[in-house]
Design a protein around this motif. Structure first.
Motif, PDB file in Angstrom:
ATOM      1  N   SER A  81      14.879   5.291  25.441  1.00  8.30           N
ATOM      2  CA  SER A  81      15.081   5.543  24.009  1.00  8.30           C
ATOM      3  C   SER A  81      15.874   4.429  23.337  1.00  8.30           C
ATOM      4  O   SER A  81      15.791   4.258  22.114  1.00  8.30           O
ATOM      5  CB  SER A  81      15.781   6.879  23.797  1.00  8.30           C
ATOM      6  OG  SER A  81      17.089   6.853  24.349  1.00  8.30           O
ATOM      7  N   ALA A  82      16.663   3.694  24.118  1.00  7.31           N
ATOM      8  CA  ALA A  82      17.506   2.637  23.564  1.00  7.31           C
ATOM      9  C   ALA A  82      16.848   1.260  23.609  1.00  7.31           C
ATOM     10  O   ALA A  82      17.228   0.371  22.841  1.00  7.31           O
ATOM     11  CB  ALA A  82      18.836   2.584  24.308  1.00  7.31           C
ATOM     12  N   VAL A 122      28.827   9.267  15.837  1.00  2.68           N
ATOM     13  CA  VAL A 122      27.721   8.642  15.112  1.00  2.68           C
ATOM     14  C   VAL A 122      26.831   9.761  14.587  1.00  2.68           C
ATOM     15  O   VAL A 122      26.371  10.605  15.356  1.00  2.68           O
ATOM     16  CB  VAL A 122      26.914   7.700  16.026  1.00  2.68           C
ATOM     17  CG1 VAL A 122      25.647   7.212  15.314  1.00  2.68           C
ATOM     18  CG2 VAL A 122      27.771   6.520  16.463  1.00  2.68           C
ATOM     19  N   THR A 123      26.629   9.767  13.287  1.00  2.00           N
ATOM     20  CA  THR A 123      25.760  10.765  12.674  1.00  2.00           C
ATOM     21  C   THR A 123      24.670  10.048  11.898  1.00  2.00           C
ATOM     22  O   THR A 123      24.969   9.243  11.013  1.00  2.00           O
ATOM     23  CB  THR A 123      26.542  11.697  11.744  1.00  2.00           C
ATOM     24  OG1 THR A 123      27.602  12.322  12.480  1.00  2.00           O
ATOM     25  CG2 THR A 123      25.633  12.769  11.165  1.00  2.00           C
ATOM     26  N   VAL A 167      25.242   7.366   8.936  1.00  4.31           N
ATOM     27  CA  VAL A 167      24.288   6.336   8.540  1.00  4.31           C
ATOM     28  C   VAL A 167      22.926   6.985   8.335  1.00  4.31           C
ATOM     29  O   VAL A 167      22.610   7.998   8.966  1.00  4.31           O
ATOM     30  CB  VAL A 167      24.227   5.220   9.607  1.00  4.31           C
ATOM     31  CG1 VAL A 167      23.728   5.754  10.934  1.00  4.31           C
ATOM     32  CG2 VAL A 167      23.397   4.037   9.139  1.00  4.31           C
ATOM     33  N   GLN A 168      22.143   6.417   7.453  1.00  4.09           N
ATOM     34  CA  GLN A 168      20.799   6.939   7.203  1.00  4.09           C
ATOM     35  C   GLN A 168      19.827   6.485   8.286  1.00  4.09           C
ATOM     36  O   GLN A 168      20.047   5.439   8.917  1.00  4.09           O
ATOM     37  CB  GLN A 168      20.301   6.466   5.841  1.00  4.09           C
ATOM     38  CG  GLN A 168      21.048   7.067   4.675  1.00  4.09           C
ATOM     39  CD  GLN A 168      20.449   6.679   3.344  1.00  4.09           C
ATOM     40  OE1 GLN A 168      19.805   5.637   3.220  1.00  4.09           O
ATOM     41  NE2 GLN A 168      20.663   7.510   2.332  1.00  4.09           N
ATOM     42  N   PRO A 169      18.768   7.240   8.497  1.00  6.36           N
ATOM     43  CA  PRO A 169      17.739   6.788   9.456  1.00  6.36           C
ATOM     44  C   PRO A 169      17.247   5.394   9.106  1.00  6.36           C
ATOM     45  O   PRO A 169      17.054   5.064   7.931  1.00  6.36           O
ATOM     46  CB  PRO A 169      16.632   7.826   9.280  1.00  6.36           C
ATOM     47  CG  PRO A 169      17.347   9.063   8.856  1.00  6.36           C
ATOM     48  CD  PRO A 169      18.458   8.580   7.966  1.00  6.36           C
ATOM     49  N   ASP A 223      19.663   9.993  17.573  1.00  6.28           N
ATOM     50  CA  ASP A 223      20.763   9.176  18.084  1.00  6.28           C
ATOM     51  C   ASP A 223      22.123   9.771  17.732  1.00  6.28           C
ATOM     52  O   ASP A 223      23.160   9.253  18.161  1.00  6.28           O
ATOM     53  CB  ASP A 223      20.679   7.758  17.524  1.00  6.28           C
ATOM     54  CG  ASP A 223      19.444   7.019  17.990  1.00  6.28           C
ATOM     55  OD1 ASP A 223      18.810   6.342  17.148  1.00  6.28           O
ATOM     56  OD2 ASP A 223      19.117   7.107  19.185  1.00  6.28           O
ATOM     57  N   THR A 224      22.130  10.826  16.965  1.00  3.39           N
ATOM     58  CA  THR A 224      23.378  11.471  16.578  1.00  3.39           C
ATOM     59  C   THR A 224      24.122  11.977  17.808  1.00  3.39           C
ATOM     60  O   THR A 224      23.523  12.561  18.709  1.00  3.39           O
ATOM     61  CB  THR A 224      23.097  12.646  15.625  1.00  3.39           C
ATOM     62  OG1 THR A 224      22.582  12.129  14.397  1.00  3.39           O
ATOM     63  CG2 THR A 224      24.361  13.451  15.347  1.00  3.39           C
ATOM     64  N   GLY A 225      25.433  11.752  17.801  1.00  5.05           N
ATOM     65  CA  GLY A 225      26.242  12.238  18.905  1.00  5.05           C
ATOM     66  C   GLY A 225      27.575  11.516  18.973  1.00  5.05           C
ATOM     67  O   GLY A 225      27.856  10.633  18.153  1.00  5.05           O
TER      68      GLY A 225
END
Length: 123
Positions: free
Chosen positions: A63-64, A119-120, A12-14, A90-92
């Motif tokens: 952060s969430a 999630v990327t 997903v894009q930022p 948030d990638t991971g």
């Protein structure tokens, strides 16, 4: 055999959004358990990002907060994580897990784990 099965991860894009699901239909007494979403970023240790108790009390890492929402459907035995305004950090791999012990409002010890969903967040 108990299985937690995550789904919903994607590229997903930022600024984009995703909803992760964790199917825990093989887990006994789903509605009596506490759960957490745990993230592992590339090259880093696992860190919890959101948690929900059996009484629906929720907690989030800094952060969430304001971007992620954890929820549960006790009838379907599914745990969710709605993620909005996603950022590259948030990638991971996102795992769902049962929580065995807490310290204040933070999960301390986990029990059952899923296999994770990737999630990327990238342009």
């Amino acid at each position: 055999e108990v299985q937690l099965v995550e789904s919903g991860g994607a590229l997903v894009q930022p600024g984009g959004s995703l909803r992760l699901s964790c199917n825990a239909s093989t887990l006994n007494r789903f509605n009596w358990r506490d759960f957490s979403w745990v993230r592992q970023a590339p090259g880093k240790e696992k860190e919890w990002v959101a948690a929900i108790r059996l009484n629906d009390d929720v907690s989030y890492t800094d952060s969430a907060k304001g971007r992620f929402t954890i929820s549960r459907d006790n009838w379907k035995s599914i745990l969710y994580l709605q993620m909005n305004n996603l950022q590259t950090e948030d990638t991971g791999v996102y795992y769902c897990a049962t929580v065995r012990r807490w310290i204040d409002d933070r999960p301390l010890e986990f029990g059952y784990w899923g296999q994770g969903t990737q999630v990327t967040v990238s342009e």
